[in-house]
Write an enzyme that holds these catalytic residues in place. Structure first.
Site, mmCIF file in Angstrom:
data_model
loop_
_atom_site.group_PDB
_atom_site.id
_atom_site.type_symbol
_atom_site.label_atom_id
_atom_site.label_comp_id
_atom_site.label_asym_id
_atom_site.label_seq_id
_atom_site.Cartn_x
_atom_site.Cartn_y
_atom_site.Cartn_z
ATOM 1 N N ASP A 75 0.853 -1.200 0.000
ATOM 2 C CA ASP A 75 0.000 0.000 0.000
ATOM 3 C C ASP A 75 0.884 1.244 0.000
ATOM 4 O OD1 ASP A 75 0.707 -0.623 2.734
ATOM 5 O OD2 ASP A 75 -0.824 0.781 3.422
ATOM 6 N N GLU A 140 -0.154 -0.776 5.851
ATOM 7 C CA GLU A 140 0.920 -0.226 6.689
ATOM 8 C C GLU A 140 0.765 1.278 6.795
ATOM 9 O OE1 GLU A 140 4.624 1.424 8.143
ATOM 10 O OE2 GLU A 140 3.682 1.873 6.236
ATOM 11 N N GLU A 141 0.396 1.915 5.684
ATOM 12 C CA GLU A 141 0.281 3.376 5.681
ATOM 13 C C GLU A 141 -1.026 3.841 6.322
ATOM 14 O OE1 GLU A 141 2.771 4.989 5.069
ATOM 15 O OE2 GLU A 141 3.922 4.280 3.355
HETATM 16 N N1 LIG Z 1 -0.433 4.469 11.047
HETATM 17 C C1 LIG Z 1 0.173 3.479 11.833
HETATM 18 C C2 LIG Z 1 1.649 3.464 11.880
HETATM 19 C C3 LIG Z 1 2.330 4.766 11.533
HETATM 20 C C4 LIG Z 1 3.753 4.488 11.206
HETATM 21 C C5 LIG Z 1 4.555 5.713 10.899
HETATM 22 N N2 LIG Z 1 5.808 5.282 10.379
HETATM 23 C C6 LIG Z 1 6.533 6.024 9.539
HETATM 24 O O1 LIG Z 1 6.154 7.107 9.138
HETATM 25 C C7 LIG Z 1 7.881 5.476 9.134
HETATM 26 C C8 LIG Z 1 8.872 6.583 8.986
HETATM 27 C C9 LIG Z 1 10.265 6.145 9.362
HETATM 28 O O2 LIG Z 1 10.685 5.073 8.921
HETATM 29 O O3 LIG Z 1 10.927 6.828 10.123
HETATM 30 C C10 LIG Z 1 4.782 6.551 12.131
HETATM 31 O O4 LIG Z 1 5.840 6.449 12.778
HETATM 32 O O5 LIG Z 1 3.889 7.335 12.481
HETATM 33 C C11 LIG Z 1 -0.331 3.470 13.243
HETATM 34 O O6 LIG Z 1 -0.769 4.523 13.711
HETATM 35 O O7 LIG Z 1 -0.248 2.433 13.874
HETATM 36 ZN ZN LIG Z 2 6.779 2.253 4.366
HETATM 37 ZN ZN LIG Z 3 5.366 5.415 4.430
#
Ligand SMILES: N[C@@H](CCC[C@H](NC(=O)CCC(=O)O)C(=O)O)C(=O)O
Ligand SMILES: [Zn+2]
Ligand SMILES: [Zn+2]
Length: 398
Positions: A75, A140-141
């Protein structure tokens, strides 16, 4: 085997418009690559209340151990204003040695390279002495409710066991080969609501403006460091991400104000100790009457939002060592072992086996004109191939 070319693998994947939660043909495309290689491919649809159903894929090559998992997501985040892209976001156009498209680095590129790497390994060395699985989610997103977490449980219930996992997220800040992620900080979100008394803005003595309590409350959350970090993790950090009164009038003092925050925290905290710290900071700040003389301490409540993400650190020298050696052999760089940045689906995998993350350079992820140099795709494929060889050699004791 045509899948030995990571560039064509990636172009095929980018051309599938798989914005979360749409499958967009991306898992069909993966299945079409993996089945002819000899993978046993299974599709799993995950469901939950209040979130859309999401398609996921689990594919295994081989039936014996040792068992290496490659994990990732097909995704992608929305494209934004397509008119701003120099190449349409699902075109996978190649321009000046770069493949353009949503997901180029985050993280269809990582998947494309791993498949090419395994295909090359099989052609040049025969099947690995064990099994390789791809655990690929379509969530994942998004909320990550119907993704890796559920897919792991589903596979575990079917007897799948893994010895190690590699997540192909874009871990390198600037140059390929500089950074492996060996853990992630935790993440906790909340909303505070300060209660006041609504009234006419020209008669403030007859009201209690909750916004007068807000600066001290926000200062208490963001003003003082939570810790200084340690040799494993960066400092914990809290950011307030929105403030809202729901008030559309200019001449009305609102009866409440809410502020949402998110804190990224290291292993000097648990979710519970951090929640206690946040509440005690707020309780102290509620006594601050500097903008509210003559009033009582502010009243507020706090609501914890969503699922907290756990902090974790992979203490497995063999896994990070095989990957570091592969990176050094191919690029000449010794990668740092980092826990910086956001969280990832590795937070779910860590409950099943040791997990590390390594992929492309993340500079253009989530941006307009996301792209990846063709040369990086080739280099990452060679690194992954080298890693597969090293990991199995170590795992079977050769
Ligand atoms: N929407 C999900 C998880 C959110 C994950 C998100 N990760 C990244 O943006 C990766 C960036 C990186 O590799 O540094 C985050 O950290 O917010 C949830 O809420 O579970
Ligand atoms: Zn990613
Ligand atoms: Zn991402």
């Amino acid at each position: 085997m045509t899948v030995r070319n990571p560039v064509s693998n990636l172009q095929t994947l980018i051309r599938c418009p798989s914005v979360t939660p749409e499958e967009g043909g991306a898992l069909d495309a993966l299945e079409a690559m993996l089945s002819p290689m000899g993978f046993h491919v299974q599709r799993m649809v995950a469901k939950d209340e209040n979130t859309p159903d999401v398609e996921n894929l689990y594919a295994r090559f081989g039936s014996d151990g040792p068992h290496l998992m490659f994990a990732g997501h097909t995704d992608v985040v929305p494209t934004g204003d397509d008119a701003l892209w120099s190449h349409p976001p699902f075109s996978a156009d190649i321009d000046n040695g770069r493949v353009f498209g949503r997901g180029a680095v985050d993280m269809k590129g990582g998947i494309a390279c791993f498949i090419a790497a395994l295909a090359r390994h099989i052609e040049e060395n025969g099947p690995p002495p064990g099994s390789v699985s791809l655990l690929i989610t379509g969530d994942e997103e998004g909320p990550s409710i119907n993704g890796t977490d559920k897919l792991l449980k589903w596979a575990d219930e079917r007897g799948e066991r893994w010895d190690a996992a590699l997540v192909g997220e874009p871990t390198n800040p600037d140059v390929l080969g500089e950074m492996i992620k060996v853990g992630r900080r935790g993440s906790l979100s909340g909303r505070i609501t300060i209660r006041g008394t609504q009234g006419h803005v020209a008669y403030p003595d007859r009201a209690d403006n909750p916004l007068r309590a807000l600066p001290a409350m926000l200062q208490s959350l963001m003003g003082k460091a939570y810790d200084n970090g340690n040799d494993r993790f960066p400092p914990s950090n809290l950011e307030v991400t929105s403030v809202d009164t729901g008030n559309s009038a200019t001449n009305v003092i609102p009866d409440h104000v809410s502020a949402v925050f998110n804190i990224r925290f290291n292993d000097s905290w648990t979710t519970e100790t951090l929640q206690n710290e946040i509440v005690s900071r707020l309780q102290r700040a509620a006594q601050d009457l500097s903008l509210r003389s003559g009033k009582q301490a502010a009243t507020f409540d706090i609501e914890w939002l969503g699922r907290p993400s756990p902090v974790f650190l992979t203490r497995n020298d063999a896994l990070a060592g095989s990957l570091s050696e592969a990176i050094e052999a191919v690029t000449g760089k010794m990668p740092s072992l980092s826990t910086t940045g956001g969280t990832s689906d590795a937070r779910f995998i860590k409950d099943y086996c040791p997990v590390v993350e390594f992929g492309l350079v993340g500079q253009t992820m989530h941006k307009i004109d996301e792209h990846v140099p063709v040369s990086d795709l080739e280099t990452l494929t060679v690194i992954y191939q080298n890693f597969i060889g090293r990991w199995f050699a170590r795992a079977v004791g050769r």
